[in-house]
Design a protein around this motif. Structure first.
Motif, PDB file in Angstrom:
ATOM      1  N   CYS A   1       2.316 -57.800  66.555  1.00  0.00           N
ATOM      2  CA  CYS A   1       2.542 -56.627  67.401  1.00  0.00           C
ATOM      3  C   CYS A   1       3.827 -56.763  68.220  1.00  0.00           C
ATOM      4  O   CYS A   1       4.528 -55.760  68.434  1.00  0.00           O
ATOM      5  N   GLU A   2       4.161 -57.971  68.652  1.00  0.00           N
ATOM      6  CA  GLU A   2       5.440 -58.162  69.322  1.00  0.00           C
ATOM      7  C   GLU A   2       6.592 -57.879  68.368  1.00  0.00           C
ATOM      8  O   GLU A   2       7.586 -57.229  68.739  1.00  0.00           O
TER       9      GLU A   2
ATOM     10  N   ASP B   1       6.880 -54.154  67.859  1.00  0.00           N
ATOM     11  CA  ASP B   1       7.476 -53.550  69.059  1.00  0.00           C
ATOM     12  C   ASP B   1       9.000 -53.664  69.028  1.00  0.00           C
ATOM     13  O   ASP B   1       9.724 -52.724  69.387  1.00  0.00           O
ATOM     14  N   ARG B   2       9.505 -54.820  68.611  1.00  0.00           N
ATOM     15  CA  ARG B   2      10.957 -55.002  68.509  1.00  0.00           C
ATOM     16  C   ARG B   2      11.542 -54.065  67.454  1.00  0.00           C
ATOM     17  O   ARG B   2      12.617 -53.486  67.641  1.00  0.00           O
TER      18      ARG B   2
ATOM     19  N   ARG C   1      12.042 -50.572  68.835  1.00  0.00           N
ATOM     20  CA  ARG C   1      13.224 -50.391  69.683  1.00  0.00           C
ATOM     21  C   ARG C   1      14.485 -50.210  68.829  1.00  0.00           C
ATOM     22  O   ARG C   1      15.352 -49.397  69.148  1.00  0.00           O
TER      23      ARG C   1
ATOM     24  N   GLN D   1       1.150 -49.231  69.942  1.00  0.00           N
ATOM     25  CA  GLN D   1       2.222 -49.807  70.752  1.00  0.00           C
ATOM     26  C   GLN D   1       3.608 -49.379  70.288  1.00  0.00           C
ATOM     27  O   GLN D   1       4.512 -49.214  71.110  1.00  0.00           O
ATOM     28  N   SER D   2       3.783 -49.222  68.983  1.00  0.00           N
ATOM     29  CA  SER D   2       5.129 -49.031  68.442  1.00  0.00           C
ATOM     30  C   SER D   2       5.432 -47.604  67.989  1.00  0.00           C
ATOM     31  O   SER D   2       6.594 -47.202  67.912  1.00  0.00           O
TER      32      SER D   2
END
Length: 373
Positions: free
Chosen positions: A93-94, A97-98, A101, A160-161
């Motif tokens: 998930c991190e 998320d990147r 962006r 999240q994304s």
């Protein structure tokens, strides 16, 4: 009689539990197999871990945009990118998320689809088989915990994304636990000749990429697309179903291996032209190809993915017909570059299967793709 209801992917099913344990009776006495647990029906798992209305709308919009790319209505370029295997929810998930962006800066040119692969094919059947089998990589298999873990991870990643993801259809019956979530699926080199994979693909309403087999044979791969684009009647999850055919089925070139074990890449210009010619002979709907920059195309030399993507873009820009055919690339990438063993003191965000590009190389590569399509 079993009541039959229409499911969104053209299949028929019963929302209740069709059969109880007594149906299987003494299966363990008849064959070398024992029943570990009765898994929930897909509809029951979806009810327990549902998608919000916001996510449903997001997926509908993303699915439409992706369809437009494969039908030629959009000239955006697809970048399927992410870990070889999704082994840790927080790290995945991190990573996504990147990606989100970066996506904000390139979404006018690219369609970024995160690879969240929860099943891992194994050549010999040994080793880590993905989060579906082992939610904790160094612990014993637990498929009930696994199907819950992969659904929760996919939902969290979307929430999240804002990016819907891709997964591999390693087991046709298991995809029902995620079929309302995914925007793209792939069938791997070891499964592409399997009849059940091909027929199941024919009942999907999202793009399905058929990889060339490990031998590198284009004919086998294209025959799989023919099968996936056709209507079929067959047994699926203990039901008699008829599919509509999937007009978004297409090929993925991932390189091959000859009889001596030598990797034979198939991303070069000559390979792409041969594919273009063979596609033309088949008369298939929406001819399309995605180029896998890793696996046998890179001989698992993960840094080579950067060069391979660059060559694919050059070939695509050189020939207008290839520009229409090549819809995207597939890249293996994670937070940290390389790979590590499960038994090690594991580094967060580093692959425990095939080696991957690290984040900084990935970020730069995505920007480079956007500049050169």
């Amino acid at each position: 009689m079993v009541p039959q209801l229409t499911l969104q992917h053209h299949f028929l099913y019963d929302k209740g539990k069709l059969y109880n344990n007594s149906r299987y009776g003494k299966a363990d006495e008849k064959m070398g197999m024992r029943i570990n647990a009765q898994l929930p029906m897909p509809a029951d798992l979806k009810a327990e871990y549902p998608l919000s209305d916001t996510v449903k709308k997001l997926k509908k919009r993303r699915d439409r945009e992706i369809r437009d790319i494969f039908t030629g209505e959009s000239d955006k370029f697809i970048v399927l990118v992410g870990p070889c295997s999704a082994d840790n929810e927080d790290a995945v998930c991190e990573y996504v998320d990147r990606l989100a962006r970066v996506n904000e800066e390139v979404s006018d040119k690219l369609m970024i689809i995160p690879r969240i692969y929860t099943n891992k094919p194994r050549t010999t059947g040994e080793g880590y088989k993905g989060m579906l089998h082992q939610p904790e990589p160094d612990q014993a298999p637990d498929l009930l915990a696994g199907i819950i873990a992969i659904r929760k991870m996919h939902i969290r990643a979307i929430q999240q994304s804002g990016l819907t993801a891709a997964d591999e259809m390693l087991y046709p019956e298991n995809r029902s636990y995620l079929d309302d979530i995914l925007s793209y699926e792939a069938i791997g080199a070891r499964s592409v000749e399997n009849q059940q994979h091909r027929l199941t693909a024919s009942g999907m309403d999202i793009p399905i990429g058929m990889k060339n087999p490990t031998s590198g044979d284009f004919s086998v791969m294209l025959n799989s697309v023919v099968a996936a684009q056709s209507s079929h009647t067959f047994i699926y999850r203990e039901m008699d179903v008829t599919t509509d055919g999937n007009d978004l089925a297409h090929v993925i070139l991932r390189g091959g291996v000859d009889k001596y074990g030598t990797c034979i890449p198939n991303y070069h210009y000559e390979d792409l032209m041969r594919l273009l010619e063979m596609y033309g002979q088949k008369g298939l709907k929406n001819p399309a190809a995605v180029i896998d920059a890793n696996h046998s195309n890179s001989n698992k030399q993960y840094k080579e993915q950067i060069r391979i993507v660059s060559e694919v873009l050059h070939s695509r820009n050189y020939n207008p017909d290839l520009k229409k055919l090549i819809k995207g690339v597939m890249i293996e990438s994670y937070l940290e570059e390389g790979c590590q063993s499960i038994d090690s003191e594991r580094v967060y965000g580093k692959s425990i299967t095939d080696p991957c590009l690290g984040w900084e190389d990935t970020r730069r590569l995505i920007y480079k793709i956007a500049e050169n399509i």
